[in-house]
Write a protein that holds these residues in place. Structure first.
Motif, PDB file in Angstrom:
ATOM      1  N   UNK A  52      -2.306  -8.541 -12.136  1.00  0.00           N
ATOM      2  CA  UNK A  52      -3.594  -8.799 -11.481  1.00  0.00           C
ATOM      3  C   UNK A  52      -3.445  -8.588  -9.975  1.00  0.00           C
ATOM      4  N   UNK A  53      -3.568  -7.321  -9.547  1.00  0.00           N
ATOM      5  CA  UNK A  53      -3.385  -7.008  -8.126  1.00  0.00           C
ATOM      6  C   UNK A  53      -4.528  -6.135  -7.625  1.00  0.00           C
ATOM      7  N   UNK A  54      -5.206  -6.614  -6.593  1.00  0.00           N
ATOM      8  CA  UNK A  54      -6.257  -5.812  -5.983  1.00  0.00           C
ATOM      9  C   UNK A  54      -5.676  -4.581  -5.291  1.00  0.00           C
ATOM     10  N   UNK A  55      -4.521  -4.753  -4.683  1.00  0.00           N
ATOM     11  CA  UNK A  55      -3.912  -3.627  -3.963  1.00  0.00           C
ATOM     12  C   UNK A  55      -3.506  -2.503  -4.917  1.00  0.00           C
ATOM     13  N   UNK A  56      -3.041  -2.875  -6.095  1.00  0.00           N
ATOM     14  CA  UNK A  56      -2.695  -1.839  -7.074  1.00  0.00           C
ATOM     15  C   UNK A  56      -3.935  -1.313  -7.802  1.00  0.00           C
TER      16      UNK A  56
ATOM     17  N   UNK B 108      -6.719  -0.014 -12.809  1.00  0.00           N
ATOM     18  CA  UNK B 108      -7.471   0.459 -11.655  1.00  0.00           C
ATOM     19  C   UNK B 108      -8.947   0.206 -11.866  1.00  0.00           C
TER      20      UNK B 108
ATOM     21  N   UNK C 151       3.207  -5.933  -3.481  1.00  0.00           N
ATOM     22  CA  UNK C 151       2.470  -5.693  -4.724  1.00  0.00           C
ATOM     23  C   UNK C 151       3.320  -4.847  -5.687  1.00  0.00           C
TER      24      UNK C 151
END
Lengths: 222, 222
Positions: free
Chosen positions: B172-176, B130, B114
């Motif tokens: 577009x990152x869920x982990x970030x 976030x 990520x």
């Protein structure tokens, strides 16, 4: 690729009852579903509404018109979510050549780009995790795979895929991870939504309220 | 690319006080920070701890050893987050050739993949939003860009970038997107974490509890 979009129109989104009344929750859920149908179509997918109601009860034509897309096909099945999806997987027998996808109808900030990433990802089973351990979207390329949406389904889906020897991958997408269940989720729609659901919230008087550096929800009367 | 990792070791993570005592919050915050440093390093970045304490007070060597990486350089600045980051941007004057990134120290489920996506993304300003309107990670390639982390910072950063004519993109990152502030966020660490923070939680007795189809947090005594 056929993309099942499960949508249950009766008493939707009960956890939003503190901020939206029953008729509003129905209208908002339909707006979110229209956004998902449009994003799937724009990503090159072929949406299939999997619903507990009939096409006529749903007024699918109105929903498709709102989404600016041709009316999707409708499969009606009044069983609970996992049973209804598994019946479709059993019937369709997805393969690498003819995969089947499942995308939840409440992914109000999903975009065509995020759905494209999902549909283009390699693997026998692709999981887009949702916040709280859910599974917000799936691509299935193995006819033996079955879903179990109860509980921490992302763990169960990893396990089920491993048991059948399927190569499982996860998509790291915030837009796909963000299903809308609770009032706090509405702030995400206002911050990141680009479609009918975000427009519906704004038209209904919702906005962002920033207090003490924290972001919350505000609503003005009509 | 130099990657600033802001970390404030005094009384960290107060919103976790319902489930972790003060010493536990310090230990857990350090474990998260070690995970972020390791992910940045594995992604090819050069982490720089930007902290309100000195390197000696922080015991940076122990943190680096835990992360399995060489000790990062440390910049100490006791001002609040935005002022401290802006001082670094003013000093470094990031350009397309020498960009500067900022990655928060509480992204406990960030992976090297990520972070790699973040560092590799095109654009003058790259924002990883976030949950709740925050800005969890940034890449800056324009010397005129400044941060403002107060409130719905993702909107402010879009505006600031537009005002200086910078090409702004979002990752577009869920982990970030998943910073850890509240007890519910710990379930995400248990579900998706792969490093020291997830291990710390498990060793401290935390697990997932699935009740009525909803996923919560459980804790066993030592």
């Amino acid at each position: 690729m056929e993309v099942l979009v499960p949508f249950s129109p009766d008493r939707p989104k009960s956890r939003l009852s503190g901020v939206l009344d029953g008729a509003e929750r129905v209208a908002f859920a339909r707006a979110m579903c229209a956004d998902v149908l449009a994003a799937v179509r724009a990503a090159g997918g072929d949406p299939v509404l999997l619903t507990t109601a009939s096409a006529a009860e749903l007024d699918v034509d109105a929903m498709a018109e709102r989404a600016g897309i041709p009316a999707p096909s409708v499969v009606d099945d009044d069983r609970e979510l996992s049973a209804a999806v598994n019946a479709q997987l059993a019937e369709r027998r997805p393969t690498p050549e003819e995969p089947t996808a499942v995308v939840m109808a409440d992914l109000a900030i999903a975009t065509s780009a995020s759905i494209e990433r999902l549909l283009a990802a390699d693997g026998d089973v692709i999981i887009a995790p949702g916040r709280g351990g859910g599974t917000n979207a799936l691509v299935v390329r193995d006819p033996a795979f079955r879903v179990d949406y109860h509980g921490a389904s992302v763990r169960d889906h990893r396990r089920i895929a491993a048991e059948i020897g399927a190569d499982v991958r996860e998509i790291d997408s915030y837009r796909l991870a963000s299903d809308v269940d609770e009032p706090a989720d509405l702030t995400e729609v206002l911050l990141h939504g680009e479609g009918a659901a975000a427009a519906w919230l704004r038209e209904s008087g919702f906005g962002l309220a920033v207090t003490d550096g924290r972001v919350g929800l505000s609503r003005e009367g009509p």
